[in-house]
Design a protein around this motif. Sequence first.
Motif, PDB file in Angstrom:
ATOM      1  N   LYS A  97       0.847  -1.202   0.000  1.00  0.00           N
ATOM      2  CA  LYS A  97       0.000   0.000   0.000  1.00  0.00           C
ATOM      3  C   LYS A  97       0.871   1.235   0.000  1.00  0.00           C
ATOM      4  CE  LYS A  97      -3.734   2.262  -0.064  1.00  0.00           C
ATOM      5  NZ  LYS A  97      -3.002   3.221  -0.910  1.00  0.00           N
ATOM      6  N   THR A  98       0.518   2.166  -0.865  1.00  0.00           N
ATOM      7  CA  THR A  98       1.193   3.455  -0.931  1.00  0.00           C
ATOM      8  C   THR A  98       0.539   4.453   0.021  1.00  0.00           C
ATOM      9  OG1 THR A  98      -0.246   4.048  -2.775  1.00  0.00           O
ATOM     10  CG2 THR A  98       1.953   3.195  -3.324  1.00  0.00           C
ATOM     11  N   PHE A 148       8.575  -5.296   3.778  1.00  0.00           N
ATOM     12  CA  PHE A 148       9.337  -4.147   3.275  1.00  0.00           C
ATOM     13  C   PHE A 148       8.651  -2.822   3.590  1.00  0.00           C
ATOM     14  CE2 PHE A 148       6.739  -5.570  -0.431  1.00  0.00           C
ATOM     15  CZ  PHE A 148       5.981  -4.419  -0.634  1.00  0.00           C
ATOM     16  N   VAL A 149       9.473  -1.801   3.696  1.00  0.00           N
ATOM     17  CA  VAL A 149       9.020  -0.412   3.798  1.00  0.00           C
ATOM     18  C   VAL A 149      10.009   0.455   3.032  1.00  0.00           C
ATOM     19  CG1 VAL A 149       8.645   1.580   5.307  1.00  0.00           C
ATOM     20  CG2 VAL A 149       7.949  -0.681   6.077  1.00  0.00           C
ATOM     21  N   ARG A 150       9.484   1.356   2.235  1.00  0.00           N
ATOM     22  CA  ARG A 150      10.305   2.459   1.743  1.00  0.00           C
ATOM     23  C   ARG A 150       9.563   3.752   2.034  1.00  0.00           C
ATOM     24  NH1 ARG A 150      13.694   2.412  -3.689  1.00  0.00           N
ATOM     25  NH2 ARG A 150      14.995   1.218  -2.244  1.00  0.00           N
ATOM     26  N   ALA A 156       8.337   5.930  -4.458  1.00  0.00           N
ATOM     27  CA  ALA A 156       8.773   4.946  -3.458  1.00  0.00           C
ATOM     28  C   ALA A 156       8.408   3.532  -3.906  1.00  0.00           C
ATOM     29  CB  ALA A 156       8.133   5.259  -2.109  1.00  0.00           C
ATOM     30  N   ARG A 157       7.183   3.350  -4.357  1.00  0.00           N
ATOM     31  CA  ARG A 157       6.723   2.036  -4.823  1.00  0.00           C
ATOM     32  C   ARG A 157       7.543   1.534  -6.008  1.00  0.00           C
ATOM     33  NH1 ARG A 157       1.340   2.598  -7.829  1.00  0.00           N
ATOM     34  NH2 ARG A 157       2.841   3.383  -9.348  1.00  0.00           N
ATOM     35  N   ALA A 181      11.578  -2.096  -8.188  1.00  0.00           N
ATOM     36  CA  ALA A 181      12.736  -2.309  -9.073  1.00  0.00           C
ATOM     37  C   ALA A 181      13.930  -2.861  -8.324  1.00  0.00           C
ATOM     38  CB  ALA A 181      13.095  -0.984  -9.761  1.00  0.00           C
ATOM     39  N   ASP A 182      14.068  -2.489  -7.035  1.00  0.00           N
ATOM     40  CA  ASP A 182      15.221  -2.921  -6.231  1.00  0.00           C
ATOM     41  C   ASP A 182      15.052  -4.318  -5.630  1.00  0.00           C
ATOM     42  OD1 ASP A 182      16.403  -0.483  -6.751  1.00  0.00           O
ATOM     43  OD2 ASP A 182      15.917   0.382  -4.790  1.00  0.00           O
ATOM     44  N   LEU A 183      13.815  -4.746  -5.422  1.00  0.00           N
ATOM     45  CA  LEU A 183      13.580  -5.982  -4.682  1.00  0.00           C
ATOM     46  C   LEU A 183      14.215  -7.225  -5.312  1.00  0.00           C
ATOM     47  CD1 LEU A 183       9.938  -5.780  -3.267  1.00  0.00           C
ATOM     48  CD2 LEU A 183      12.065  -5.967  -1.970  1.00  0.00           C
TER      49      LEU A 183
END
Length: 265
Positions: free
Chosen positions: A198-199, A233-235, A251-252, A257-259
């Motif tokens: 969720k954003t 996860f959290v960003r 952020a999403r 892309a990084d995961l």
Amino acid sequence: MRVLRLVLLCEFLFAGGQALADTCTLVTEFETGRVLKQEGNCKRRLNPASTFKVPLSLMGYDAGIFTGEDEPAWPYKPEYKTWNEAWKKTTTPRTWLKDSVLWYSLVLTGHLGQERFKRYVDAFDYGNHDVSGDKGKNNGLTRSWLSASSLQISPLEQIDFLSKLLKRELPVSARAQDMTLTIMPAFPLPDGWTAYGKTGTGFQPTRDGAFDRNRQFGWFVGWAQKGERKILFVRLIRDEKKEKGVASFRARDGLLADLPAILEP
């Protein structure tokens, strides 16, 4: 030389208009709590914004206000006065989370009432528990989780809350937890992984208690799974100047892309 080093450090920290010290990325193993990645300040609290729809969903299902993935289907009414044209339609719990429809949250909290709303937040041990709302305005049911208002939570606390949800340890019915997990937006990842998250977007507070429309913050919180393995996860992005695009979408998209690299065996 000392002044020069300080200048260069500041230029590095604020490269791209974003202070690295005010940006958190936190990824942990669900079963063991092992940290896979942690960067930035993950202890500092901020308003949850639309990530608060996750606990709101639990409240709605537990209280019997929400009855299914697509029930209740509440129609939009002109008195809701939304600024977002995409929200001017009949909305269900599933589309509420997908489209992050604010007015649907407010109808839900209106059904809950302040006392029951407060009891749930306390029972969840959610952030600082403060649902009083904007100072002196008695608007906790409609504002407390939004920009520069009273309710705040840290990235570390978001991870703890999500862990309890996935373990079915929150003090609501099993069905409320199952249904909330069911309606979470899904994002396919490479190599058989799927992310659910969720954003949440808002504006950072100013010293006088208002908020600065030139400085967004953006959350993306959730979990990913492949088979029996799950990660949390959290960003959280805190803009230091006016940036293009919605902070939570940045952020999403950045975390998704990084995961894959973070999740490599």
